[in-house]
Design an enzyme around this catalytic site. Structure first.
Site, PDB file in Angstrom:
ATOM      1  N   HIS A   1       0.837  -1.197   0.000  1.00 27.46           N
ATOM      2  CA  HIS A   1       0.000   0.000   0.000  1.00 27.46           C
ATOM      3  C   HIS A   1       0.873   1.247   0.000  1.00 27.46           C
ATOM      4  O   HIS A   1       2.048   1.208   0.369  1.00 27.46           O
ATOM      5  CB  HIS A   1      -0.923  -0.017   1.205  1.00 27.46           C
TER       6      HIS A   1
ATOM      7  N   GLU B   1       0.871   3.913   1.887  1.00 29.82           N
ATOM      8  CA  GLU B   1       1.378   4.301   3.201  1.00 29.82           C
ATOM      9  C   GLU B   1       2.535   3.399   3.621  1.00 29.82           C
ATOM     10  O   GLU B   1       3.535   3.866   4.180  1.00 29.82           O
ATOM     11  CB  GLU B   1       0.254   4.229   4.257  1.00 29.82           C
TER      12      GLU B   1
ATOM     13  N   CYS C   1      -5.925   1.371   5.527  1.00 22.62           N
ATOM     14  CA  CYS C   1      -6.479   0.095   5.990  1.00 22.62           C
ATOM     15  C   CYS C   1      -5.890  -0.223   7.362  1.00 22.62           C
ATOM     16  O   CYS C   1      -5.006   0.474   7.854  1.00 22.62           O
ATOM     17  CB  CYS C   1      -6.147  -1.012   4.992  1.00 22.62           C
TER      18      CYS C   1
ATOM     19  N   CYS D   1      -1.955  -0.741   7.320  1.00 24.70           N
ATOM     20  CA  CYS D   1      -1.232   0.534   7.265  1.00 24.70           C
ATOM     21  C   CYS D   1      -1.402   1.303   8.564  1.00 24.70           C
ATOM     22  O   CYS D   1      -0.467   1.945   9.043  1.00 24.70           O
ATOM     23  CB  CYS D   1      -1.711   1.366   6.080  1.00 24.70           C
TER      24      CYS D   1
END
Length: 149
Positions: free
Chosen positions: A77, A79, A105, A108
């Site tokens: 992801h 992040e 999410c 993260c």
């Protein structure tokens, strides 16, 4: 009209998202401290591995719902990539904030909390109520913004 700092950083996160190689969602993130960009990240496969835009998406093939079965995704992801870039280059991000095109999410979120980041500002929501509750419990500010804020 001159953009606010939040507008400025969110616009940059949107540009960063343009590098995404995900078929489902293009996400960009940056970590900022003292109004300085420390790192950026976008979602995509780990370095030297095939990208979903080239080889397909297992989550799409099995019909995975957003916010579920993250383990089926070959990508990192945005992040996560921003935090990894900080670690790779020895950049201290404690006390910084995350600007992202999307709400993080739960995976993260846990990294954000343990990295010492203090706030998350995002443009689009993501269906992960556990992530929101963990940020609140940890005292990490989380706020949906618009480009007009």
């Amino acid at each position: 009209m001159r953009p606010t700092w939040d507008q400025y950083f969110l616009e940059i996160a949107t540009v960063v998202a343009g590098r995404s190689t995900c078929l489902r969602r293009q996400v960009g993130a940056l970590i900022v401290k003292d109004k300085r960009i420390l790192t950026t990240g976008y979602n995509g496969a780990p370095r030297s591995l095939g990208h979903c835009i080239d080889i397909g998406c297992l989550r799409e093939e099995v019909g995975a719902e957003p916010g579920t079965t993250h383990e089926l995704c070959r990508g990192l992801h945005a992040e996560q990539n921003a935090i990894i870039q900080a670690a790779l280059h020895g950049v201290s991000i404690g006390g910084g904030v995350v600007y992202s095109t999307h709400q993080p999410c739960v995976l993260c979120t846990k990294m954000i909390i343990n990295s010492g980041l203090t706030a998350v500002y995002y443009l689009e929501t993501y269906p992960d109520p556990l992530a929101s509750s963990l940020l609140e419990e940890a005292g990490v500010e989380s706020k949906k913004l618009t480009m007009e804020d």
